[in-house]
Motif scaffolding. Structure first.
Motif, PDB file in Angstrom:
ATOM      1  N   GLY A 168      44.724  40.558  26.795  1.00  0.00           N
ATOM      2  CA  GLY A 168      44.762  42.022  26.818  1.00  0.00           C
ATOM      3  C   GLY A 168      45.291  42.583  25.509  1.00  0.00           C
ATOM      4  N   PHE A 169      46.340  41.957  24.972  1.00  0.00           N
ATOM      5  CA  PHE A 169      46.892  42.413  23.694  1.00  0.00           C
ATOM      6  C   PHE A 169      45.871  42.235  22.576  1.00  0.00           C
ATOM      7  CE2 PHE A 169      49.481  42.440  19.906  1.00  0.00           C
ATOM      8  CZ  PHE A 169      50.448  43.388  20.174  1.00  0.00           C
ATOM      9  N   ALA A 170      45.197  41.083  22.561  1.00  0.00           N
ATOM     10  CA  ALA A 170      44.202  40.821  21.516  1.00  0.00           C
ATOM     11  C   ALA A 170      43.044  41.810  21.589  1.00  0.00           C
ATOM     12  CB  ALA A 170      43.677  39.391  21.650  1.00  0.00           C
ATOM     13  N   PHE A 171      42.517  42.046  22.793  1.00  0.00           N
ATOM     14  CA  PHE A 171      41.410  42.988  22.955  1.00  0.00           C
ATOM     15  C   PHE A 171      41.836  44.402  22.535  1.00  0.00           C
ATOM     16  CE2 PHE A 171      39.653  39.954  26.251  1.00  0.00           C
ATOM     17  CZ  PHE A 171      38.510  39.640  25.528  1.00  0.00           C
ATOM     18  N   GLY A 172      43.014  44.827  22.977  1.00  0.00           N
ATOM     19  CA  GLY A 172      43.469  46.178  22.663  1.00  0.00           C
ATOM     20  C   GLY A 172      43.708  46.391  21.185  1.00  0.00           C
ATOM     21  N   PHE A 198      35.309  46.659  28.248  1.00  0.00           N
ATOM     22  CA  PHE A 198      35.868  47.964  27.899  1.00  0.00           C
ATOM     23  C   PHE A 198      37.359  47.965  27.572  1.00  0.00           C
ATOM     24  CE2 PHE A 198      32.092  49.341  30.347  1.00  0.00           C
ATOM     25  CZ  PHE A 198      31.509  50.135  29.378  1.00  0.00           C
ATOM     26  N   THR A 199      38.038  46.814  27.607  1.00  0.00           N
ATOM     27  CA  THR A 199      39.468  46.814  27.262  1.00  0.00           C
ATOM     28  C   THR A 199      39.663  47.223  25.807  1.00  0.00           C
ATOM     29  OG1 THR A 199      39.854  45.035  28.857  1.00  0.00           O
ATOM     30  CG2 THR A 199      41.576  45.451  27.245  1.00  0.00           C
ATOM     31  N   ASN A 228      48.447  46.217  29.648  1.00  0.00           N
ATOM     32  CA  ASN A 228      48.617  46.912  30.920  1.00  0.00           C
ATOM     33  C   ASN A 228      47.286  47.112  31.641  1.00  0.00           C
ATOM     34  OD1 ASN A 228      51.503  47.398  30.995  1.00  0.00           O
ATOM     35  ND2 ASN A 228      51.206  48.726  29.254  1.00  0.00           N
ATOM     36  N   LEU A 229      46.219  47.402  30.886  1.00  0.00           N
ATOM     37  CA  LEU A 229      44.902  47.565  31.506  1.00  0.00           C
ATOM     38  C   LEU A 229      44.446  46.273  32.176  1.00  0.00           C
ATOM     39  CD1 LEU A 229      42.862  49.660  28.887  1.00  0.00           C
ATOM     40  CD2 LEU A 229      43.473  50.350  31.211  1.00  0.00           C
ATOM     41  N   GLY A 275      37.090  41.749  34.860  1.00  0.00           N
ATOM     42  CA  GLY A 275      36.077  42.443  34.075  1.00  0.00           C
ATOM     43  C   GLY A 275      35.339  43.513  34.852  1.00  0.00           C
ATOM     44  N   ILE A 276      35.156  43.309  36.157  1.00  0.00           N
ATOM     45  CA  ILE A 276      34.499  44.322  36.983  1.00  0.00           C
ATOM     46  C   ILE A 276      35.378  45.559  37.089  1.00  0.00           C
ATOM     47  CG2 ILE A 276      33.764  44.851  39.345  1.00  0.00           C
ATOM     48  CD1 ILE A 276      32.699  42.027  39.561  1.00  0.00           C
ATOM     49  N   MET A 277      36.679  45.362  37.260  1.00  0.00           N
ATOM     50  CA  MET A 277      37.586  46.498  37.427  1.00  0.00           C
ATOM     51  C   MET A 277      37.718  47.300  36.123  1.00  0.00           C
ATOM     52  SD  MET A 277      37.997  45.869  40.491  1.00  0.00           S
ATOM     53  CE  MET A 277      38.811  47.430  40.732  1.00  0.00           C
ATOM     54  N   THR A 278      37.816  46.610  34.981  1.00  0.00           N
ATOM     55  CA  THR A 278      37.890  47.347  33.715  1.00  0.00           C
ATOM     56  C   THR A 278      36.564  48.037  33.408  1.00  0.00           C
ATOM     57  OG1 THR A 278      37.347  45.312  32.501  1.00  0.00           O
ATOM     58  CG2 THR A 278      39.680  45.870  32.737  1.00  0.00           C
TER      59      THR A 278
END
Length: 343
Positions: free
Chosen positions: A82-86, A270-271, A299-300, A319-322
């Motif tokens: 999550g940190f890397a994607f953001g 989408f993250t 957090n996402l 991935g479905i939820m994001t």
């Protein structure tokens, strides 16, 4: 400039700094709460004391397996991916001055995905080979996009258009591989393409953790230059920034993180697209939102995974939820940009 004006500017800067620190601290606290929830929640809710004993290495029947083999790797994967994607998504959006210029839209994650699907459906490779191939393919994709967008001079619009075109081509190739692949290999490929934290083991995480720890300081140190690049090529050059060198350092750092995160968890939709805009709204202007964007990504991913696991009758990959969160924002952004005449 009068003393009153200087004092007014200094007061404004202190106010923005306090806001940045408050937002960063709140995002950090929320991330820690979600990490604890990832360790606590499951089919069985164990006492906090037992979870701490299991984490310290003590063998407890049922608890040690659930915490150390299932929940801890899942939590760490969500945290670092999550940190890397953001962070990477925010870097691309800021550097290229366009909210659409993120790794999901311009084809970088699609390049990694093609390699992973090829390894799964054609070569039946191990997970380590899939990870290595997806990293190499992600780096190769961004190199092709960057070279094609150079021309006589670097063009942001050209890079985005070429990236979107390459993404469409790679997505078509993924569809073809899924069509011709063996029936028994398709579920594994689909799970990987969806983006999931399921089944991740601790031994798979060191490359992701090391990459994030190495390249986050690089991007953070270049955060000031990143803000200057947002002013435009000529303005940044006139302020003494070596634009090509800075841009290459930022691209390499971001692509390495995004490629290895994608290799570990799959492309969590989408993250990288949402983290930068959310962080920018929370932090405001005047200070770099590199670290807040990474925390928003954490957090996402963690919140989406918890919702996907426990909010419905059936469990859904993260991935479905994001994707459910990101798709409406993408439509809203396209409508707003169209009204402004950007598209």
């Amino acid at each position: 400039m009068t003393t009153h004006s200087i004092a007014y500017i200094a007061a404004g800067r202190r106010q923005r700094q306090r806001r940045w620190m408050l937002v960063t601290c709140l995002l950090t606290v929320l991330a820690l709460i979600l990490c604890c929830a990832m360790l606590l929640l499951g089919n069985t809710i164990y006492p906090v004391r037992d979870i701490l004993r299991a984490l310290s290495g003590e063998e407890l029947k049922g608890v040690s397996f659930a915490v150390n083999t299932v929940r801890l790797p899942r939590m760490l994967a969500g945290l670092f991916a999550g940190f890397a994607f953001g962070l990477a998504g925010n870097t691309f959006q800021t550097m290229l001055r366009n909210p659409l210029a993120n790794p999901n839209v311009i084809g970088i994650t699609s390049g990694s995905s093609v390699a992973a699907v090829l390894c799964i459906t054609v070569f039946h490779s191990s997970r380590a080979t899939i990870s290595a191939a997806s990293v190499a393919a992600g780096l190769a994709t961004v190199l092709v996009i960057y070279v094609l967008s150079r021309g006589r001079a670097f063009s942001i619009g050209r890079l985005i258009l070429i990236g979107i075109g390459i993404q469409a081509m790679l997505d078509a190739l993924i569809s073809y591989l899924l069509l011709v692949g063996a029936q028994q290999d398709i579920p594994a490929a689909i799970r990987w393409l969806t983006g999931s934290l399921n089944g991740i083991q601790l031994y798979e995480l060191p490359p992701l953790i090391i990459t994030v720890l190495i390249f986050t300081p690089v991007v953070a140190l270049l955060g000031k230059h990143l803000s200057l690049l947002e002013l435009g090529e000529q303005a940044a050059t006139s302020l003494g920034i070596h634009t090509d060198r800075t841009r290459i350092a930022l691209i390499v750092s971001s692509v390495c993180m995004i490629a290895i995160a994608t290799a570990t968890t799959g492309p969590i939709a989408f993250t990288s697209f949402l983290s930068g805009p959310i962080a920018k709204r929370l932090v405001g202007v005047g200070f770099s939102n590199v670290i807040p964007a990474g925390l928003v990504g954490v957090n996402l991913v963690l919140a989406a995974d918890l919702v996907g696991q426990f909010a419905f009758q059936y469990r859904f990959p993260v991935g479905i939820m994001t994707g459910i969160l990101g798709a409406p924002y993408l439509i809203f952004l396209l409508i707003r940009m169209n009204r402004k005449g950007v598209l």
